[in-house]
Design a protein around this motif. Structure first.
Motif, mmCIF file in Angstrom:
data_model
loop_
_atom_site.group_PDB
_atom_site.id
_atom_site.type_symbol
_atom_site.label_atom_id
_atom_site.label_comp_id
_atom_site.label_asym_id
_atom_site.label_seq_id
_atom_site.Cartn_x
_atom_site.Cartn_y
_atom_site.Cartn_z
ATOM 1 N N ASN A 291 0.846 -1.188 0.000
ATOM 2 C CA ASN A 291 0.000 0.000 0.000
ATOM 3 C C ASN A 291 0.884 1.240 0.000
ATOM 4 N N PRO A 292 0.306 2.439 -0.130
ATOM 5 C CA PRO A 292 1.128 3.652 -0.254
ATOM 6 C C PRO A 292 1.945 4.006 0.992
ATOM 7 N N ILE A 293 1.628 3.439 2.149
ATOM 8 C CA ILE A 293 2.343 3.808 3.367
ATOM 9 C C ILE A 293 3.461 2.821 3.686
ATOM 10 N N GLU A 294 3.114 1.552 3.829
ATOM 11 C CA GLU A 294 4.118 0.541 4.090
ATOM 12 C C GLU A 294 3.705 -0.763 3.423
ATOM 13 N N SER A 295 4.707 -1.579 3.154
ATOM 14 C CA SER A 295 4.452 -2.834 2.471
ATOM 15 C C SER A 295 5.013 -3.976 3.304
ATOM 16 N N ILE A 296 4.296 -5.092 3.295
ATOM 17 C CA ILE A 296 4.709 -6.258 4.060
ATOM 18 C C ILE A 296 5.047 -7.370 3.079
ATOM 19 N N PHE A 297 6.242 -7.943 3.262
ATOM 20 C CA PHE A 297 6.725 -9.023 2.416
ATOM 21 C C PHE A 297 7.071 -10.208 3.306
ATOM 22 N N THR A 298 6.651 -11.407 2.886
ATOM 23 C CA THR A 298 6.851 -12.599 3.693
ATOM 24 C C THR A 298 7.577 -13.671 2.896
ATOM 25 N N THR A 299 7.837 -14.781 3.565
ATOM 26 C CA THR A 299 8.341 -15.991 2.919
ATOM 27 C C THR A 299 7.398 -17.112 3.332
ATOM 28 N N THR A 300 7.688 -18.308 2.924
ATOM 29 C CA THR A 300 6.869 -19.441 3.358
ATOM 30 C C THR A 300 7.552 -20.206 4.483
ATOM 31 N N ASP A 301 8.685 -19.708 4.917
ATOM 32 C CA ASP A 301 9.463 -20.353 5.970
ATOM 33 C C ASP A 301 9.444 -19.448 7.202
ATOM 34 N N ASP A 302 8.955 -19.967 8.322
ATOM 35 C CA ASP A 302 8.863 -19.167 9.543
ATOM 36 C C ASP A 302 10.228 -18.743 10.084
ATOM 37 N N THR A 303 11.293 -19.320 9.563
ATOM 38 C CA THR A 303 12.642 -18.931 9.980
ATOM 39 C C THR A 303 12.921 -17.471 9.611
ATOM 40 N N TYR A 304 12.320 -17.028 8.501
ATOM 41 C CA TYR A 304 12.523 -15.667 8.024
ATOM 42 C C TYR A 304 11.298 -14.840 8.385
ATOM 43 N N PRO A 305 11.425 -13.900 9.314
ATOM 44 C CA PRO A 305 10.251 -13.122 9.737
ATOM 45 C C PRO A 305 9.738 -12.214 8.621
ATOM 46 N N ALA A 306 8.454 -11.850 8.721
ATOM 47 C CA ALA A 306 7.865 -10.904 7.762
ATOM 48 C C ALA A 306 8.657 -9.602 7.810
ATOM 49 N N MET A 307 8.714 -8.934 6.678
ATOM 50 C CA MET A 307 9.487 -7.705 6.547
ATOM 51 C C MET A 307 8.521 -6.572 6.206
ATOM 52 N N THR A 308 8.475 -5.533 7.063
ATOM 53 C CA THR A 308 7.653 -4.355 6.803
ATOM 54 C C THR A 308 8.571 -3.226 6.376
ATOM 55 N N LEU A 309 8.332 -2.692 5.174
ATOM 56 C CA LEU A 309 9.191 -1.643 4.616
ATOM 57 C C LEU A 309 8.343 -0.431 4.267
ATOM 58 N N PRO A 310 8.863 0.786 4.542
ATOM 59 C CA PRO A 310 8.138 1.983 4.116
ATOM 60 C C PRO A 310 8.038 2.015 2.591
ATOM 61 N N SER A 311 6.844 2.221 2.072
ATOM 62 C CA SER A 311 6.624 2.147 0.627
ATOM 63 C C SER A 311 7.420 3.176 -0.162
ATOM 64 N N GLU A 312 7.702 4.340 0.435
ATOM 65 C CA GLU A 312 8.461 5.348 -0.311
ATOM 66 C C GLU A 312 9.926 4.956 -0.488
ATOM 67 N N ASN A 313 10.412 3.955 0.250
ATOM 68 C CA ASN A 313 11.814 3.538 0.159
ATOM 69 C C ASN A 313 12.032 2.295 -0.686
ATOM 70 N N ILE A 314 10.975 1.755 -1.290
ATOM 71 C CA ILE A 314 11.129 0.520 -2.057
ATOM 72 C C ILE A 314 10.606 0.692 -3.475
ATOM 73 N N ARG A 315 10.993 -0.249 -4.301
ATOM 74 C CA ARG A 315 10.427 -0.342 -5.647
ATOM 75 C C ARG A 315 10.285 -1.818 -5.978
ATOM 76 N N ILE A 316 9.126 -2.215 -6.416
ATOM 77 C CA ILE A 316 8.931 -3.580 -6.877
ATOM 78 C C ILE A 316 9.413 -3.623 -8.322
ATOM 79 N N VAL A 317 10.496 -4.346 -8.534
ATOM 80 C CA VAL A 317 11.171 -4.376 -9.830
ATOM 81 C C VAL A 317 10.552 -5.406 -10.768
ATOM 82 N N GLY A 318 10.060 -6.502 -10.213
ATOM 83 C CA GLY A 318 9.488 -7.548 -11.048
ATOM 84 C C GLY A 318 8.711 -8.545 -10.225
ATOM 85 N N VAL A 319 8.008 -9.410 -10.923
ATOM 86 C CA VAL A 319 7.224 -10.463 -10.291
ATOM 87 C C VAL A 319 7.703 -11.806 -10.856
ATOM 88 N N VAL A 320 7.720 -12.823 -10.012
ATOM 89 C CA VAL A 320 8.094 -14.156 -10.472
ATOM 90 C C VAL A 320 6.921 -14.708 -11.284
#
Length: 145
Positions: free
Chosen positions: A93-122
């Motif tokens: 969303n425009p404020i913050e974005s949450i990115f996860t994995t399928t492995d609980d070893t790697y915690p969810a990552m919340t990033l401010p949306s103004e600091n990221i760019r989604i470059v591509g999709v698998v």
């Protein structure tokens, strides 16, 4: 057939460097895919953070332009401050974005949306067990007439 250059390794655990300049991409090894595939380049997965959706360490990720594919719930290539990571887009969303994995070893990552760019999709993946033959452009033999 269409050439998809494999430009490096991908990680869901940590950020990584990735050379995405066109002249560097064309010098990387490639594989051939169907001509209608929308992949711009490929990455080789180097951890197990996406194993819950069938993407294992060693598999090739086919990366497409994110505007051509829906991203919610899909693995995406994210850039933050010149570094990259492959994660599942759980909430963007425009404020913050949450990115996860399928492995609980790697915690969810919340990033401010103004600091990221989604470059591509698998947009696809190729199993490491599928006898994948990468072609190295430096090893091609040329015939001169």
């Amino acid at each position: 057939m269409k050439r998809v250059h494999i430009v490096g390794s991908a990680y869901s655990e940590e950020f990584f460097d990735l050379p995405l300049e066109d002249e560097e991409i064309s010098l990387k090894p490639y594989l051939e895919v169907a001509p209608y595939h929308v992949a711009r380049f490929g990455l080789q997965m180097d951890d197990d953070g996406l194993s819950g959706i069938g993407i294992e360490k060693g598999d090739i990720l086919l990366i497409s332009d994110f505007s051509a594919e829906p991203i919610f719930g899909k693995p995406v290539l994210v850039r933050q401050e010149g570094k990259f990571i492959v994660r599942i887009a759980a909430d963007v969303n425009p404020i913050e974005s949450i990115f996860t994995t399928t492995d609980d070893t790697y915690p969810a990552m919340t990033l401010p949306s103004e600091n990221i760019r989604i470059v591509g999709v698998v947009s696809g993946s190729i199993k490491a067990t599928d006898d994948v033959k990468l072609i190295d452009p430096y090893e091609l033999e040329f015939e001169y007439e």
